[in-house]
Design an enzyme around this catalytic site. Sequence first.
Site, PDB file in Angstrom:
ATOM      1  N   GLU A  79       0.842  -1.191   0.000  1.00  0.00           N
ATOM      2  CA  GLU A  79       0.000   0.000   0.000  1.00  0.00           C
ATOM      3  C   GLU A  79       0.884   1.250   0.000  1.00  0.00           C
ATOM      4  OE1 GLU A  79      -1.940   1.031   3.784  1.00  0.00           O
ATOM      5  OE2 GLU A  79      -1.410  -0.986   4.447  1.00  0.00           O
ATOM      6  N   CYS A 111      -3.252  -3.573   4.744  1.00  0.00           N
ATOM      7  CA  CYS A 111      -2.328  -4.614   5.235  1.00  0.00           C
ATOM      8  C   CYS A 111      -2.762  -6.016   4.859  1.00  0.00           C
ATOM      9  CB  CYS A 111      -2.225  -4.551   6.755  1.00  0.00           C
ATOM     10  SG  CYS A 111      -1.669  -2.981   7.349  1.00  0.00           S
ATOM     11  N   SER A 201      -9.928   1.899  14.452  1.00  0.00           N
ATOM     12  CA  SER A 201      -9.223   0.802  13.771  1.00  0.00           C
ATOM     13  C   SER A 201      -8.972  -0.360  14.729  1.00  0.00           C
ATOM     14  CB  SER A 201      -7.913   1.298  13.145  1.00  0.00           C
ATOM     15  OG  SER A 201      -6.945   1.598  14.132  1.00  0.00           O
ATOM     16  N   HIS A 233      -1.661 -10.052  12.518  1.00  0.00           N
ATOM     17  CA  HIS A 233      -1.159  -8.792  11.955  1.00  0.00           C
ATOM     18  C   HIS A 233      -0.816  -7.903  13.150  1.00  0.00           C
ATOM     19  CE1 HIS A 233      -0.743  -5.016  10.021  1.00  0.00           C
ATOM     20  NE2 HIS A 233      -1.859  -4.520  10.525  1.00  0.00           N
TER      21      HIS A 233
HETATM   22  P1  HMG Z   1      -2.992   6.824  21.580  1.00  0.00           P
HETATM   23  O1  HMG Z   1      -4.389   7.314  21.514  1.00  0.00           O
HETATM   24  O2  HMG Z   1      -1.929   7.854  21.717  1.00  0.00           O
HETATM   25  O3  HMG Z   1      -2.797   5.813  22.772  1.00  0.00           O
HETATM   26  O4  HMG Z   1      -2.635   5.981  20.303  1.00  0.00           O
HETATM   27  P2  HMG Z   1      -3.786   5.461  23.977  1.00  0.00           P
HETATM   28  O5  HMG Z   1      -4.067   6.660  24.790  1.00  0.00           O
HETATM   29  O6  HMG Z   1      -4.940   4.673  23.452  1.00  0.00           O
HETATM   30  O7  HMG Z   1      -2.822   4.488  24.800  1.00  0.00           O
HETATM   31  C1  HMG Z   1      -2.385   3.290  24.245  1.00  0.00           C
HETATM   32  C2  HMG Z   1      -2.224   2.278  25.371  1.00  0.00           C
HETATM   33  O8  HMG Z   1      -1.148   2.694  26.223  1.00  0.00           O
HETATM   34  C3  HMG Z   1      -3.454   2.163  26.261  1.00  0.00           C
HETATM   35  O9  HMG Z   1      -3.590   0.807  26.630  1.00  0.00           O
HETATM   36  C4  HMG Z   1      -3.065   2.989  27.494  1.00  0.00           C
HETATM   37  O10 HMG Z   1      -3.751   2.603  28.672  1.00  0.00           O
HETATM   38  C5  HMG Z   1      -1.592   2.664  27.580  1.00  0.00           C
HETATM   39  P3  HMG Z   1      -4.898  -0.022  26.187  1.00  0.00           P
HETATM   40  O11 HMG Z   1      -6.045   0.622  26.865  1.00  0.00           O
HETATM   41  O12 HMG Z   1      -5.008   0.143  24.698  1.00  0.00           O
HETATM   42  O13 HMG Z   1      -4.610  -1.409  26.625  1.00  0.00           O
HETATM   43  N1  HMG Z   1      -0.821   3.648  28.333  1.00  0.00           N
HETATM   44  C6  HMG Z   1       0.176   3.325  29.187  1.00  0.00           C
HETATM   45  N2  HMG Z   1       0.663   2.132  29.570  1.00  0.00           N
HETATM   46  C7  HMG Z   1       1.697   2.118  30.463  1.00  0.00           C
HETATM   47  N3  HMG Z   1       2.222   3.248  31.005  1.00  0.00           N
HETATM   48  C8  HMG Z   1       1.751   4.470  30.653  1.00  0.00           C
HETATM   49  C9  HMG Z   1       0.679   4.536  29.719  1.00  0.00           C
HETATM   50  N4  HMG Z   1      -0.005   5.549  29.138  1.00  0.00           N
HETATM   51  C10 HMG Z   1      -0.907   4.995  28.293  1.00  0.00           C
HETATM   52  N5  HMG Z   1       2.285   5.566  31.189  1.00  0.00           N
HETATM   53  C11 HMG Z   1      -2.959   4.205  18.732  1.00  0.00           C
HETATM   54  C12 HMG Z   1      -2.589   4.577  20.170  1.00  0.00           C
HETATM   55  C13 HMG Z   1      -2.653   2.733  18.526  1.00  0.00           C
HETATM   56  C14 HMG Z   1      -4.452   4.442  18.532  1.00  0.00           C
HETATM   57  C15 HMG Z   1      -2.129   5.078  17.757  1.00  0.00           C
HETATM   58  O14 HMG Z   1      -0.760   4.793  17.906  1.00  0.00           O
HETATM   59  C16 HMG Z   1      -2.513   4.900  16.301  1.00  0.00           C
HETATM   60  O15 HMG Z   1      -3.443   5.545  15.816  1.00  0.00           O
HETATM   61  N6  HMG Z   1      -1.789   4.003  15.545  1.00  0.00           N
HETATM   62  C17 HMG Z   1      -2.058   3.764  14.141  1.00  0.00           C
HETATM   63  C18 HMG Z   1      -3.317   2.917  13.908  1.00  0.00           C
HETATM   64  C19 HMG Z   1      -3.150   1.486  14.312  1.00  0.00           C
HETATM   65  O16 HMG Z   1      -2.064   0.969  14.447  1.00  0.00           O
HETATM   66  N7  HMG Z   1      -4.285   0.775  14.460  1.00  0.00           N
HETATM   67  C20 HMG Z   1      -4.268  -0.635  14.786  1.00  0.00           C
HETATM   68  C21 HMG Z   1      -5.443  -1.423  14.204  1.00  0.00           C
HETATM   69  S1  HMG Z   1      -5.703  -1.056  12.474  1.00  0.00           S
HETATM   70  C22 HMG Z   1      -4.533  -2.018  11.634  1.00  0.00           C
HETATM   71  O17 HMG Z   1      -3.949  -2.878  12.199  1.00  0.00           O
HETATM   72  C23 HMG Z   1      -4.305  -1.691  10.196  1.00  0.00           C
HETATM   73  C24 HMG Z   1      -3.068  -0.875   9.918  1.00  0.00           C
HETATM   74  O18 HMG Z   1      -1.930  -1.717  10.011  1.00  0.00           O
HETATM   75  C25 HMG Z   1      -3.139  -0.224   8.525  1.00  0.00           C
HETATM   76  C26 HMG Z   1      -3.460  -1.095   7.323  1.00  0.00           C
HETATM   77  O19 HMG Z   1      -4.251  -2.017   7.355  1.00  0.00           O
HETATM   78  O20 HMG Z   1      -2.952  -0.733   6.253  1.00  0.00           O
HETATM   79  C27 HMG Z   1      -2.866   0.249  10.918  1.00  0.00           C
END
Ligand code: HMG
Length: 385
Positions: A79, A111, A201, A233
């Site tokens: 992609e 992906c 996502s 994935h």
């Molecule tokens: P965010 O909003 O900054 O993070 O982004 P958050 O506030 O949701 O925190 C993440 C986790 O860290 C949470 O845990 C927090 O509690 C924890 P969870 O509730 O999820 O278990 N946390 C801590 N833990 C320990 N100590 C601390 C602390 N503070 C917070 N101090 C997000 C996270 C993944 C959303 C962001 O990075 C993002 O948007 N990433 C890109 C999208 C993505 O990867 N999505 C995954 C599913 S989609 C997919 O897999 C397809 C893809 O590969 C693309 C394709 O298909 O082409 C992405």
Amino acid sequence: MAIGIDKLSFYTSEYVLDLVELAQRRGVDPNKYTIGIGQDKQSVIPNYEDVVTMGANAAAKIIDNDDRQQIDLIIFATESGIDNSKSSALYVQKLLNLSEFSRTIEIKQACYAGTFGLMQARDYVANHSGKRVLVIASDIARYGLNTPGEVTQGGGAVAMIVSESPRIATINSDSVYMSRDVADFWRPIDRTEAIVDGHLSTDIYKEMFLTLWQRYKEQSGRTIADFAGFSFHLPYTKMGKKAFDQIIDEADEIPQGRLLKNLKASQKFSRQVGNLYTGSVYLSLLSLLSYAQDLVAGEQLAIFSYGSGAEAELYSITLQENFFKYVPANETKKELADRKKVSVDQYEQIFNSQLLDSHENVSSDHPDADHFQFLGWQNGERRYK
Ligand code: HMG
């Protein structure tokens, strides 16, 4: 006739960023990245690498003369394509000196496309006995500096040869799959960074895994007890755990412990590399095969592939006799350990130095290395060596 993955290899760039240092620069608790997200490092892709060079560099590790004679089809899943018209598979065919009497094609669905490529390869071999298919899944995950997605960047390529009598694993005909139009992640054609609703996502990923797992059990009659491990994935390693946690209690205590240990094994390489979109689920498989101590021939692994937008597939593979001899475990571990560390400043400079404008005749900033490289633009044409 059994058909499946005969060879498997991985390539990523020679630069790596420590995510604790990134967290400190971004004013974030490092535990959020290393525990909350589950990532320690990410590959940084310099401007002399792209999906073609990484795909060719991965495939070069496994192609031999027999493959050169028998590869009938090259499927390139990405992609992060470098041309709206010409397939990246054509560049790879030339760089690897593969036969011109072969089919070449590029495919896309976020992906998920690597898995579609693998399934097409299996069906192609079933209909063209004696032929082999080269499947490459190559991508660069880019969200932008100082964005929530930044910690989930990365890049690299997985190459696989699909053939009859495969030495690593057969691909079983038990897939369940689904597709639904969802705005969780996409990249308009005029943008270099993805637009993402990260939390949506994550929810869709979890929902599709659970839906397909129920469907898989109904259609196959199998249960969690039939599997020695799962590969997911892995956009970030916590994602696989979030999905798996939904079903892990279906396993009895002792197998549960083994499945969780093997889940950790499947995450190790991704923790060091980050997301590589199409190739990510197969890096997770390579990691599982490289680190799990207790897998034996005849056992089955479940593979869950997810692509935003969204499309997902769940299927199984069966490990072959002496499969571990053909898994590049030590080579991959060594290559990841040997990468050069870049500072956050260097990473930002590399991030901003990509050669995106085909109107400029420019050369990339490439060292004199043995690997295939993108040399830059000449009259709108991409040049490689
Ligand atoms: P965010 O909003 O900054 O993070 O982004 P958050 O506030 O949701 O925190 C993440 C986790 O860290 C949470 O845990 C927090 O509690 C924890 P969870 O509730 O999820 O278990 N946390 C801590 N833990 C320990 N100590 C601390 C602390 N503070 C917070 N101090 C997000 C996270 C993944 C959303 C962001 O990075 C993002 O948007 N990433 C890109 C999208 C993505 O990867 N999505 C995954 C599913 S989609 C997919 O897999 C397809 C893809 O590969 C693309 C394709 O298909 O082409 C992405």
